[in-house]
Design a protein around this motif. Structure first.
Motif, mmCIF file in Angstrom:
data_model
loop_
_atom_site.group_PDB
_atom_site.id
_atom_site.type_symbol
_atom_site.label_atom_id
_atom_site.label_comp_id
_atom_site.label_asym_id
_atom_site.label_seq_id
_atom_site.Cartn_x
_atom_site.Cartn_y
_atom_site.Cartn_z
ATOM 1 N N ASP A 16 -22.152 -32.584 41.344
ATOM 2 C CA ASP A 16 -21.405 -31.428 40.855
ATOM 3 C C ASP A 16 -20.828 -30.602 42.001
ATOM 4 O O ASP A 16 -19.730 -30.046 41.885
ATOM 5 C CB ASP A 16 -22.313 -30.544 39.990
ATOM 6 N N LEU A 17 -21.562 -30.504 43.107
ATOM 7 C CA LEU A 17 -21.068 -29.740 44.255
ATOM 8 C C LEU A 17 -19.751 -30.308 44.769
ATOM 9 O O LEU A 17 -18.807 -29.573 45.064
ATOM 10 C CB LEU A 17 -22.105 -29.745 45.386
ATOM 11 N N LEU A 18 -19.683 -31.616 44.882
ATOM 12 C CA LEU A 18 -18.489 -32.258 45.411
ATOM 13 C C LEU A 18 -17.327 -32.203 44.426
ATOM 14 O O LEU A 18 -16.180 -32.462 44.809
ATOM 15 C CB LEU A 18 -18.794 -33.709 45.788
ATOM 16 N N ALA A 19 -17.608 -31.851 43.176
ATOM 17 C CA ALA A 19 -16.552 -31.786 42.163
ATOM 18 C C ALA A 19 -15.954 -30.387 42.028
ATOM 19 O O ALA A 19 -14.993 -30.194 41.279
ATOM 20 C CB ALA A 19 -17.110 -32.226 40.809
ATOM 21 N N GLN A 20 -16.503 -29.411 42.757
ATOM 22 C CA GLN A 20 -15.996 -28.044 42.644
ATOM 23 C C GLN A 20 -14.578 -27.940 43.205
ATOM 24 O O GLN A 20 -14.205 -28.654 44.139
ATOM 25 C CB GLN A 20 -16.925 -27.069 43.364
ATOM 26 N N HIS A 21 -13.783 -27.023 42.647
ATOM 27 C CA HIS A 21 -12.356 -26.973 42.956
ATOM 28 C C HIS A 21 -12.008 -26.056 44.121
ATOM 29 O O HIS A 21 -10.849 -26.002 44.545
ATOM 30 C CB HIS A 21 -11.576 -26.510 41.715
ATOM 31 N N SER A 22 -12.986 -25.306 44.647
ATOM 32 C CA SER A 22 -12.693 -24.387 45.749
ATOM 33 C C SER A 22 -13.956 -24.134 46.549
ATOM 34 O O SER A 22 -15.073 -24.453 46.114
ATOM 35 C CB SER A 22 -12.153 -23.062 45.212
ATOM 36 N N VAL A 23 -13.787 -23.525 47.728
ATOM 37 C CA VAL A 23 -14.937 -23.170 48.559
ATOM 38 C C VAL A 23 -15.821 -22.161 47.824
ATOM 39 O O VAL A 23 -17.049 -22.298 47.801
ATOM 40 C CB VAL A 23 -14.477 -22.592 49.908
ATOM 41 N N ASP A 24 -15.205 -21.149 47.218
ATOM 42 C CA ASP A 24 -15.981 -20.132 46.498
ATOM 43 C C ASP A 24 -16.797 -20.750 45.368
ATOM 44 O O ASP A 24 -17.973 -20.397 45.169
ATOM 45 C CB ASP A 24 -15.049 -19.059 45.933
ATOM 46 N N ALA A 25 -16.186 -21.663 44.623
ATOM 47 C CA ALA A 25 -16.892 -22.311 43.519
ATOM 48 C C ALA A 25 -18.058 -23.147 44.043
ATOM 49 O O ALA A 25 -19.130 -23.195 43.431
ATOM 50 C CB ALA A 25 -15.934 -23.181 42.718
ATOM 51 N N THR A 26 -17.859 -23.794 45.187
ATOM 52 C CA THR A 26 -18.928 -24.588 45.793
ATOM 53 C C THR A 26 -20.102 -23.702 46.177
ATOM 54 O O THR A 26 -21.268 -24.022 45.897
ATOM 55 C CB THR A 26 -18.405 -25.323 47.037
ATOM 56 N N LEU A 27 -19.810 -22.572 46.804
ATOM 57 C CA LEU A 27 -20.875 -21.662 47.238
ATOM 58 C C LEU A 27 -21.626 -21.079 46.041
ATOM 59 O O LEU A 27 -22.856 -20.961 46.062
ATOM 60 C CB LEU A 27 -20.283 -20.542 48.086
ATOM 61 N N GLU A 28 -20.893 -20.712 45.006
ATOM 62 C CA GLU A 28 -21.534 -20.166 43.807
ATOM 63 C C GLU A 28 -22.437 -21.207 43.148
ATOM 64 O O GLU A 28 -23.512 -20.872 42.630
ATOM 65 C CB GLU A 28 -20.463 -19.680 42.828
ATOM 66 N N HIS A 29 -22.007 -22.456 43.176
ATOM 67 C CA HIS A 29 -22.830 -23.524 42.592
ATOM 68 C C HIS A 29 -24.095 -23.740 43.429
ATOM 69 O O HIS A 29 -25.169 -24.026 42.874
ATOM 70 C CB HIS A 29 -22.020 -24.820 42.523
ATOM 71 N N ILE A 30 -23.983 -23.583 44.740
ATOM 72 C CA ILE A 30 -25.145 -23.734 45.616
ATOM 73 C C ILE A 30 -26.193 -22.675 45.307
ATOM 74 O O ILE A 30 -27.381 -22.978 45.104
ATOM 75 C CB ILE A 30 -24.717 -23.633 47.097
ATOM 76 N N THR A 31 -25.782 -21.407 45.268
ATOM 77 C CA THR A 31 -26.764 -20.339 45.052
ATOM 78 C C THR A 31 -27.318 -20.363 43.631
ATOM 79 O O THR A 31 -28.499 -20.097 43.417
ATOM 80 C CB THR A 31 -26.149 -18.963 45.377
ATOM 81 N N ASP A 32 -26.466 -20.697 42.670
ATOM 82 C CA ASP A 32 -26.951 -20.807 41.289
ATOM 83 C C ASP A 32 -27.978 -21.937 41.174
ATOM 84 O O ASP A 32 -29.004 -21.801 40.497
ATOM 85 C CB ASP A 32 -25.770 -21.055 40.351
#
Length: 229
Positions: A16-32
């Motif tokens: 799912d991390l690699l499927a995120q559409h932006s840097v911000d979305a990636t970071l939010e997925h990491i912390t969540d």
């Protein structure tokens, strides 16, 4: 901890991390993901250090922001240390904030007032770069165990690769966009002043230097207004 189940969850998270559409979305997925996958984690965030200035990314709770601001104000704290480039310590765990913390006495005292019971931090890094620190918080003393630390370290390892990849992709997209805008601006200058491609680029570059405006911004204005301005 049931490590087989955790491994499956990590596999899903990595995808799912690699499927995120932006840097911000990636970071939010990491912390969540940290709050969901690491036992005892109530809140998480990523801290970047710019000299002595702290930047908080993707906080899941206001506690994370307040903790980072406190560390910036005091110029001390575990997250502050973990994010330092070149630090030898890549993982830390403070089991109980009701105990004295000689290494960060000022921070520990005020962190207790914020409601921090225990915390962990992990330097986000790849072979080529340091990316800040992933910090995990619990309101309860003793929440983070050795298993929690192992789980956090595994999550941080995946997160660092995804963060680096997302940032590289964003930088590449920006470079392509910049090249396109500059090319379009050169075409406008060439057509209006009967210049060669090299001459048109030199006109843009000189204007950028003389006005102390980034070349991309100069090109954008030319595209919008049809002239140098």
């Amino acid at each position: 901890m049931e490590w087989r189940v955790f491994a499956q969850q990590m596999a899903f998270m990595a995808r799912d991390l690699l499927a995120q559409h932006s840097v911000d979305a990636t970071l939010e997925h990491i912390t969540d993901s940290a709050t969901k996958l690491v036992a005892g984690c109530d809140a998480a965030g990523i801290l970047l250090l710019h000299g002595k200035r702290v930047e908080t990314l993707a906080p899941t709770a206001n506690l994370v922001v307040k903790s980072d601001q406190l560390q910036e104000r005091l110029a001390e704290g575990p997250c502050f240390d973990a994010a330092r480039s070149g630090t030898a310590e890549r993982v830390y765990r403070i089991t109980d904030f009701t105990d004295e913390q000689p290494r960060w006495p000022a921070y520990a005292e005020q962190a207790r007032d914020l409601g921090v019971g225990s915390m962990m931090g992990f330097l986000l890094y790849t072979e080529d770069e340091d990316l800040g620190a992933l910090n995990l918080y619990s309101g309860r003393p003793g929440s983070f165990t050795e298993d929690s630390e192992t789980a956090g370290w595994l999550l941080a390892s995946h997160a660092a690769v995804a963060f680096s990849s997302a940032r590289s992709h964003a930088q590449l997209e920006q470079a392509v966009a910049t090249r396109h805008v500059i090319g379009e601006a050169m075409g406008i200058i060439m057509g209006s002043h009967h210049l060669t491609e090299k001459e048109a680029f030199d006109v843009l570059r000189r204007f950028s230097q003389e006005k102390n405006i980034k070349l991309r911004e100069v090109a954008r204005r030319v595209c919008e207004q049809g002239r140098l301005a």
